[in-house]
Design a protein around this motif. Structure first.
Motif, mmCIF file in Angstrom:
data_model
loop_
_atom_site.group_PDB
_atom_site.id
_atom_site.type_symbol
_atom_site.label_atom_id
_atom_site.label_comp_id
_atom_site.label_asym_id
_atom_site.label_seq_id
_atom_site.Cartn_x
_atom_site.Cartn_y
_atom_site.Cartn_z
ATOM 1 N N TRP A 1 -30.703 -14.488 40.771
ATOM 2 C CA TRP A 1 -31.530 -13.309 40.979
ATOM 3 C C TRP A 1 -32.323 -13.017 39.712
ATOM 4 O O TRP A 1 -31.756 -12.983 38.621
ATOM 5 N N SER A 2 -33.608 -12.771 39.852
ATOM 6 C CA SER A 2 -34.473 -12.391 38.739
ATOM 7 C C SER A 2 -34.792 -10.900 38.856
ATOM 8 O O SER A 2 -35.231 -10.443 39.908
ATOM 9 N N HIS B 1 -35.180 -19.440 44.501
ATOM 10 C CA HIS B 1 -34.556 -20.441 45.367
ATOM 11 C C HIS B 1 -34.279 -21.759 44.656
ATOM 12 O O HIS B 1 -33.377 -22.491 45.049
ATOM 13 N N ASN B 2 -35.014 -22.051 43.609
ATOM 14 C CA ASN B 2 -34.768 -23.286 42.865
ATOM 15 C C ASN B 2 -33.506 -23.205 42.029
ATOM 16 O O ASN B 2 -32.711 -24.135 41.994
#
Length: 119
Positions: free
Chosen positions: A39-40, A34-35
């Motif tokens: 996408w990780s 969100h920071n």
């Protein structure tokens, strides 16, 4: 992949056009940062002969947030010498209570797909 019995998230891919499980389909699980608003990648896997991918994520790694389960449907259909309209399918979902179990089936044909939250 996490251990199958510890995974709070499961999936089952069914090739509804042929009436068989979609085996050997590559998939990946991602979590939204969100920071950074990116996408990780958390894990990758492949469906087994029953169209399931056990052990997608361990319970301790499954925290509240936005997730994406990506299925490489184009590669799957190409491996059977068929074409498809959808090169991949992404299911985006939000987890607020990671203590629950979540089942995300994908019902797939070459020109359509559907999904739902199971248990």
């Amino acid at each position: 992949m996490a251990r199958a019995e510890a995974s709070p998230l499961t999936t089952h891919v069914l090739n509804t056009g042929d009436g068989v499980p979609a085996s050997r389909m590559a998939l990946s699980l991602h979590r939204l940062d969100h920071n950074l608003l990116v996408w990780s990648l958390l894990t990758v896997g492949t469906t087994n002969e029953d169209g399931r991918c056990p052990g997608i994520i361990a319970r301790e790694a499954f925290t509240p947030g936005m997730y994406k389960l990506r299925f490489e449907t184009g590669q799957y259909w190409e491996s059977m010498n068929q074409t498809t309209f959808y090169p991949y399918v992404e299911i985006i979902f939000k987890i607020t209570d990671p203590d629950q179990r979540f089942h995300l089936p994908l019902l797939l044909s070459r020109f359509s797909y559907s999904t739902y939250r199971g248990s």
